[in-house]
Scaffold this active site. Structure first.
Site, short mmCIF file in Angstrom:
data_model
loop_
_atom_site.label_atom_id
_atom_site.label_comp_id
_atom_site.label_asym_id
_atom_site.label_seq_id
_atom_site.Cartn_x
_atom_site.Cartn_y
_atom_site.Cartn_z
N GLU A 148 6.00 -5.26 -13.81
CA GLU A 148 5.67 -4.28 -14.86
C GLU A 148 5.39 -2.97 -14.15
OE1 GLU A 148 2.87 -6.81 -14.80
OE2 GLU A 148 4.09 -8.34 -15.75
N ASP A 196 1.91 -19.37 -10.91
CA ASP A 196 1.40 -20.74 -11.07
C ASP A 196 2.07 -21.67 -10.09
OD1 ASP A 196 -0.42 -20.69 -13.38
OD2 ASP A 196 1.33 -20.01 -14.49
N SER A 221 0.82 -1.21 0.00
CA SER A 221 0.00 0.00 0.00
C SER A 221 0.86 1.26 0.00
CB SER A 221 -0.96 0.00 1.19
OG SER A 221 -0.25 0.02 2.41
N SER A 222 2.00 1.24 0.67
CA SER A 222 2.87 2.42 0.69
C SER A 222 3.47 2.70 -0.68
CB SER A 222 3.97 2.28 1.75
OG SER A 222 4.59 1.03 1.66
N ILE A 223 3.63 1.68 -1.51
CA ILE A 223 4.10 1.85 -2.89
C ILE A 223 2.96 2.46 -3.73
CG2 ILE A 223 4.71 0.53 -4.97
CD1 ILE A 223 7.02 0.95 -2.99
N GLY A 224 1.76 1.93 -3.56
CA GLY A 224 0.61 2.46 -4.26
C GLY A 224 0.35 3.92 -3.92
N ARG A 225 0.61 4.30 -2.69
CA ARG A 225 0.39 5.69 -2.25
C ARG A 225 1.43 6.64 -2.82
NH1 ARG A 225 -1.35 4.06 3.93
NH2 ARG A 225 -3.14 2.87 3.22
N GLN A 270 4.12 -7.71 -1.95
CA GLN A 270 3.94 -8.79 -0.98
C GLN A 270 3.37 -10.02 -1.68
OE1 GLN A 270 1.52 -7.05 2.06
NE2 GLN A 270 -0.16 -6.61 0.69
#
Length: 178
Positions: A122, A112, A95-99, A139
């Protein structure tokens, strides 16, 4: 069902889950934090063609970090090599990366059973942001499956990403057209 921290550790003792390097401090309640490796890649051509092998150039992230910019696709790689022999691994961004406006995968969050390698990321960003090798980036979450797998990924003749690497791997979509 998702594996808990104690179940992940139990599976690691059975070697049905392998994470190298591993440090217990990165084990969450139901996930394991992975880190950005030192290598990135970018496609050499501005226009990509799904039917052709689009070449990349690899480069290291400098100690002072690297500023990523929007409108570019960067291929990154996890520091961690993983093996998953009885569960379905999912890689999600922290979440800290997304923020910070960083996305680490466009469509390839699910692994798989039988995947044994580092994870190619990506990476795209919403605004310019400086990143560093070794920073927490995502994660791994492990899902329980029902039933036996007939052919694990590492034994499939059609598997395109089995060659062990510490560098990001470009799309092998072109192999589907052979």
């Amino acid at each position: 069902m998702i594996l808990t921290d104690s179940q992940i550790l139990s599976e690691m003792t059975k070697r049905t889950i392998v994470i190298k390097p591993f440090a217990v401090k990165y084990l969450g309640s139901n996930s394991y934090d992975v880190h950005l490796g030192s290598w990135l890649a970018m496609y050499k051509d501005e226009i990509l063609d799904a039917k052709h092998h689009n070449k990349v150039h690899h480069f290291r992230i400098p100690k002072e970090g690297l500023i990523l910019v929007p409108s570019k696709l960067y291929l990154g790689v996890t520091e961690e090599y993983t093996e998953t022999h009885r569960h379905v691994p999912f890689l999600e961004g922290k979440s800290s990366i997304g923020r910070l406006g960083i996305d680490i995968h466009a469509t390839a969050g699910k692994g798989d059973i039988g995947f044994c390698n580092t994870w190619t990321l990506e990476i795209s960003v919403r605004q310019p942001v400086r990143i560093y090798a070794g920073m927490p980036i995502g994660q791994l979450i492990y899902f329980v499956v029902d039933g036996e797998v007939a052919t694990p990924y590492n034994r499939k003749k059609s598997a395109k990403y089995n060659k062990r690497t510490v560098k990001p791997v470009e799309s092998m979509m072109w192999k589907n057209f052979l």
